[in-house]
Design a protein around this motif. Structure first.
Motif, PDB file in Angstrom:
ATOM      1  N   VAL A   1      64.382  46.728  29.397  1.00  6.63           N
ATOM      2  CA  VAL A   1      64.123  47.717  30.444  1.00  6.63           C
ATOM      3  C   VAL A   1      64.048  46.996  31.798  1.00  6.63           C
ATOM      4  N   ASP A   2      64.779  47.507  32.774  1.00  4.09           N
ATOM      5  CA  ASP A   2      64.809  46.945  34.135  1.00  4.09           C
ATOM      6  C   ASP A   2      65.150  45.458  34.139  1.00  4.09           C
TER       7      ASP A   2
ATOM      8  N   VAL B   1      58.365  52.780  27.138  1.00  4.10           N
ATOM      9  CA  VAL B   1      59.110  53.043  28.374  1.00  4.10           C
ATOM     10  C   VAL B   1      58.878  54.510  28.737  1.00  4.10           C
ATOM     11  N   LYS B   2      58.083  54.743  29.747  1.00  5.08           N
ATOM     12  CA  LYS B   2      57.677  56.112  30.114  1.00  5.08           C
ATOM     13  C   LYS B   2      58.799  56.932  30.750  1.00  5.08           C
ATOM     14  N   ASP B   3      59.700  56.288  31.499  1.00  6.14           N
ATOM     15  CA  ASP B   3      60.814  56.982  32.149  1.00  6.14           C
ATOM     16  C   ASP B   3      61.812  57.419  31.067  1.00  6.14           C
ATOM     17  N   PRO B   4      62.062  58.746  30.916  1.00  5.20           N
ATOM     18  CA  PRO B   4      62.939  59.231  29.842  1.00  5.20           C
ATOM     19  C   PRO B   4      64.373  58.698  29.918  1.00  5.20           C
ATOM     20  N   VAL B   5      64.919  58.539  31.122  1.00  4.18           N
ATOM     21  CA  VAL B   5      66.288  58.040  31.271  1.00  4.18           C
ATOM     22  C   VAL B   5      66.359  56.574  30.837  1.00  4.18           C
ATOM     23  N   LYS B   6      65.405  55.770  31.295  1.00  4.51           N
ATOM     24  CA  LYS B   6      65.379  54.350  30.915  1.00  4.51           C
ATOM     25  C   LYS B   6      65.098  54.193  29.418  1.00  4.51           C
TER      26      LYS B   6
ATOM     27  N   LYS C   1      59.969  55.372  23.499  1.00  2.00           N
ATOM     28  CA  LYS C   1      59.531  56.349  24.512  1.00  2.00           C
ATOM     29  C   LYS C   1      58.057  56.189  24.860  1.00  2.00           C
TER      30      LYS C   1
END
Length: 191
Positions: free
Chosen positions: A133-134, A85-90, A82
């Motif tokens: 991520v992504d 990766v700042k986006d909580p969903v990702k 967390k």
């Protein structure tokens, strides 16, 4: 036949009572067994308190301790992911994709007979995690340190220690700004 007088009888009773009293003083409680280095070995379950800034979580974690290593089959990496990766969903997707992260911490042990504890001096190595991520995998290296010794307490058979994730490097770049993550194991028992 001799006749006992009252004073002789009272003296005999007093001696018997004194004998019982002195005997009970010599066996006042359970005998405390001295701790040995081998006592640390075993499977443990304990409370983990994770703190990062104002965020605090508590979980129950299992791990093993052998001769000179503490082994986690599932090291807690949620806060690390967390942070990267700042986006909580990702971040949640990445945590699920990573799965279980194994981690081992080396230590040297010494007996402190005066306190009936085994002192553990930790030498943690960096924890390396591949975070997806992504569509890209971020190589994340977490610098863990032990600011203080851990202890195996002979009185209650518990293991207590703490680690701190003092820095995180993502693809060779140190993550900044960054709030350190503390992993506290205040009371772990064998099961």
């Amino acid at each position: 036949m001799k006749k006992f007088t009252v004073s002789q009888f009272l003296t005999a009773i007093l001696m018997v009572i004194t004998g019982f009293t002195l005997y009970s003083c010599s066996v006042d409680g359970p005998e405390i067994r001295p701790v040995k280095l081998e006592d640390v070995n075993g499977d443990y379950k304990g409370r983990l308190i994770t703190i990062q800034g104002d965020n605090r979580t508590e979980k129950i974690k299992n791990f093993k301790a052998k001769k000179d290593t503490i082994m986690f089959s599932e090291f807690p990496v949620d806060e690390i992911v967390k942070t990267v990766v700042k986006d909580p969903v990702k971040a949640e997707e990445a945590i699920k994709a990573i799965g279980k992260v194994k981690y081992e911490i080396k230590y040297t042990a010494s007996v402190n007979a005066a306190n009936n504890v085994v002192e553990l001096s930790f030498a943690p190595t960096p924890l390396v995690i591949q975070i997806p991520v992504d569509g890209v995998t971020k190589k994340t290296e977490v610098g863990l340190i032990a600011k203080q010794k851990g202890f195996y307490v002979g009185m209650d058979g518990s293991l207590r220690f703490a680690l701190t994730a003092e820095k995180i490097t993502v693809d060779g770049t140190i993550l900044a700004p960054y709030e350190a993550i503390s992993y506290n194991f205040p009371f772990c028992v064998k099961y």
